[in-house]
Structure formats: C-alpha cells, structure tokens
Scaffold this motif. Sequence first.
Motif, PDB file in Angstrom:
ATOM      1  N   GLY A   1       1.049  -1.458   0.328  1.00  0.00           N
ATOM      2  CA  GLY A   1      -0.030  -0.170   0.058  1.00  0.00           C
ATOM      3  C   GLY A   1       0.697   1.105   0.105  1.00  0.00           C
ATOM      4  O   GLY A   1       1.968   1.224   0.081  1.00  0.00           O
ATOM      5  N   VAL A   2       0.216   2.925   0.162  1.00  0.00           N
ATOM      6  CA  VAL A   2       0.305   3.329   0.188  1.00  0.00           C
ATOM      7  C   VAL A   2       0.879   3.754   1.372  1.00  0.00           C
ATOM      8  O   VAL A   2       0.439   3.475   2.751  1.00  0.00           O
ATOM      9  N   ASP A   3       2.642   4.377   1.482  1.00  0.00           N
ATOM     10  CA  ASP A   3       3.171   5.243   3.093  1.00  0.00           C
ATOM     11  C   ASP A   3       2.686   6.461   3.191  1.00  0.00           C
ATOM     12  O   ASP A   3       3.214   7.448   2.327  1.00  0.00           O
ATOM     13  N   TRP A   4       1.351   6.769   3.897  1.00  0.00           N
ATOM     14  CA  TRP A   4       1.292   7.959   3.625  1.00  0.00           C
ATOM     15  C   TRP A   4       2.224   8.900   5.042  1.00  0.00           C
ATOM     16  O   TRP A   4       1.034  10.604   4.269  1.00  0.00           O
TER      17      TRP A   4
END
Lengths: 239, 300
Positions: free
Chosen positions: B42-45
């Motif tokens: 996923g995205v590293d927010w």
Amino acid sequence: MTFQLNAAAFDKNAPILYAIVAIILAVVVAQAVFFLVRAYRRGVKIGMSKAVLNKTMLRAGVFTIAPAVAILVGIVALSQKLGIPLPWLRLSVIGSFSYETIAANVFEGNVTDATVYVTVALVMTCGMLVSMFLPLFTAKKIQRGLMHIRQRDKKWGEIFMNALFLGMISAFLGYVFGGVGEGGSGWIPVLVFLVSAVVMALCGLLLKVTKWRWINDYALPICIVAGMVCAVPITMLLG
Amino acid sequence: MKRNILRSFDDNTHLFGRIWGVVAAVLIIAFPFVCMAIFGVGVDWKIFASGLSIIVMYCAVGAVETFTYTPMLGSGGTYLGFVTGNLSNLKVPCALNCMEQAGVEKGTEEAEVISTISIAVSSIVTMLIIVLGVVLISFLTPIFENEALAPAFDNVLPALFGGMAVVYISKNWKISVVPCVLMLLVFIIASYVTGSGDLAGTLIGVMVPVGVIVTLLSSRYMYKKGWLGEQGTPAAQPELPSVADAVPDEETEVAALQALGEDAAAKEASEGKEADAKEAPAADNADKADAPEAKGEEKK
C-alpha cells in the motif's frame, strides 16, 4: 499465471515494470500518430503543400534531438534512485525533470522498498493531475475565445498571439539571468544564452549573404548544439 | 440544415482530444496502483503527506500552464502536448519554430496543422530517442554521468532560448521591451537578494504567465496608443470558423449522414471526397486574406 510478485523481493527494474511502462507509452505514441495523420490530411485538404508539411516533420524531428537527449540524461540521473521504468514513464509523459526530481526527493536515499516506490510514483503522478485533466475542459473555450478576438480585430489578434510567445520568451530570458547573484558560475547560462543568440545572428547573416535556405531550416538546432557545446569550456573557465 | 448537424473538423479535434486525453490520463494514473497490486503493498501515507505541498504547488503550476500554453499550441497541439509533456523545454519552442519556418500566421488553421504535426513528430522522436537510450543505458550512463559533459546537458534551456530570443525579439522589439526589462529585473534582483540561483527554478513556473499577462497589457496599451501601427482592421470574413467549420471532416460527414438514414446522400458524400478535397482549398483560400502556406515558404 499470476503477475503478483513478492514485495520482499522488490526490484525497481523488474521486467514487469518495463512491460507496463511500454504499454502506457505505446498508447501515448498511438495518440501522437493519430493526431499526426489527422493534421497532415487536414493540411492537404485545406490546400497546404505536402512539401511544407513534410518539411515541418523533418524540422520538428531535427529540433527535438538535442532536448530529447537532455531528457534522457534526466532519466539516467533519476534511474539510480528509482530504477529505469518509473523515470522513463514520468519523463515521457506530462511532467518535467525539475518536478519529478523534487517529487522523487520526498524520500531520501535510493528506493529499495516496494511501499516507498509506489508512494513516490503516486506523488509524481498526483502533481500532474491538473495538467492532465484541466486542458480537456478548457481547451475548446480558450480556442474559441482566441478565435473571437481574431474575428473582432485581426491586427490585435496577431499582436495578441505574438505577445503570448514573447511573454514566455521574456520569462526564460529572465530565468537565464536568475543565477548571476551567485557570481562566476551564475553567469554560465548567460554566456551560453549569448553564444546561442550570436550563432543565430550569424545564421541570419549567412542566409542573407549566401541565400542557402537550409540554414533557415536548421538554424535553431544549430544554435542549441552550439550553446550546449560551448557550455563545457565556459563552465571550465567560470565553474 | 443537414450541414448544421455535422461536426466540424475543429469539433472533432476536441472530441478526439478529450477521448485520447482521458485514456492516457487513466493509464498514467493507473501505474502506481498497478504496482501496488503487483507487489501487494500500500501507500506510505507519511511519505505521501510530506509530498502534499509539492503536489499542490505543481497542480497550481499545471493550471497556470494550461491557460498559458493552450493559446500557443492550438487545439490538437494542446491535447497532445498536455499528455506528452516537456512543454516549455521542447514542445512549445518546437511548435513555435515550425510555425515560424512554415510562414503561417499564428492562430489560423494552417498554424493549427503545423503546430499539431510538429508536436506529434517531436513526441514520437522523443519516445524513440528515450527507448534507444533505455536499451543502451549501460553504455550511455558513463557518458551522461561524465562531469565534463554535465554542463552541456544542464544548459539546454539557455541554448534553446538564446536563438529563439534573437528571432522573436528582433521581429517584435516594441512589444518585447517592457516584459524583457521587467523579467530581467525580477530574476536578477531575486538572485542578488538570495545570493543563489535556486529561486529561479521555482520562479519560472510563476513568471511565464506573469510575463504573458504583462506583455498582453503593455501591447494593448501600445496598440491603443497607435504605437504598433494602424488600429482596428476587423477581418472582413470570420477566419478560423469559416476554414474550420466550412469543411467538415469527411469521415464524420459520411457517418452523420448515415446516422440520419440518408444512405444515398452518404454514398454521394463518400464518392465526392475527391471533388470536395479539390474544392475546399479554393474556398478556403478565398477566405484567407493572408498568404497561404506555400506563399509563406516563398517569403524565405
């Protein structure tokens, strides 16, 4: 057959990434070919000579070589951090080397992790969202507005178009001088600019004297190459 | 009556441009998401949030660039240019150079054709060079990373705009004075105040539209004062619409007629393509007060 890879064995140069980028860019090239063929046919239909259209293609191709090589250099520069596929995609579509470099630097160091890779790719992509979508909604209105200006007052319409281009050129003229406060090295782009300008003036003079029309066709590419070549000794002197 | 329902070439340019634009944008945006699916991540927010200010800034620059470059590139050139990118460092100067060389008047349909062709060819050539470079990257990397050659690649913009400035400023020196002096002052002062050239890279995105607005305002003032020659030469005939709209796209004309169920008329239109192609230039040329393409070439 599954394309899912193990995130632990992440490779920023994985063949699948090359394949995805190649597919996207193939569509972009198809768009370019579509518009090229369409514009060419239209040109012929409205009475433009094929010789002029062919010459335009040749001029555009020659003009593109030096700046395109500079873009390639940008890909090489970003490839250490991000691998080749991502910079290849980002510098082949809407975006710029300066933006992609800044966006890539949201993460310090070389990207070796899949999560960081997709995040950097997302940041690079999101910054161009407006550039990708806004023209789709505004282009028609802007073009019709221009048409209206030209219909109302033809002379002002001509001046208006020249003013648009000169506004851009004046900004880049200023940009070239934007580093003079640094001292010696800040004058390098100024001197490169002047070399290019002098070469253009010489081309004009040569054209006038010799009447060699090919000079007119290739004057700007010659200026670009001359400026770039001269940047090396100029940097040695001032850098 | 029938003709009114037909789409003009210009309308089709916008239609096709939007379709291609949406397809290209979806594919470009899909890249990070496809990568997420492939690698199962996923995205590293946290990292994403640190890039938000950059995203917002470049979205604003994108909006400004849209309004600045669209009038310069024409319809087809705009749709293509805003997909293939590298606008200020390649596509806009390339289109401008080709229009100048072809001797076409900016804003006319000939200019639209030349601009679109030049941007399309430039995009294709750029892609080819990059593909070649990617294939040969192991061989090219030492050359491109050679410190002695780095200045050449760092100075493409000054080399490009030096030549262009001579051509355009000499041809339009009256309207060049105000924006050039202003831009020089802004960049030189900014450089001395900060003591570096770093600000110039950020400023240029903002100063291009500022330069355009200043040039337009000062030109308008000079035009009204009569310093740019005689004022008000209204076009006797509407220019672009008469050229763009009077000659509908052949294929769409046939399709539209067929859609109306007028097969006979459609067949006639299809068979009459050649005659239409011959008639159209004559009609268009009659509309054009200025030189057609070939005449522009002869000037040189």
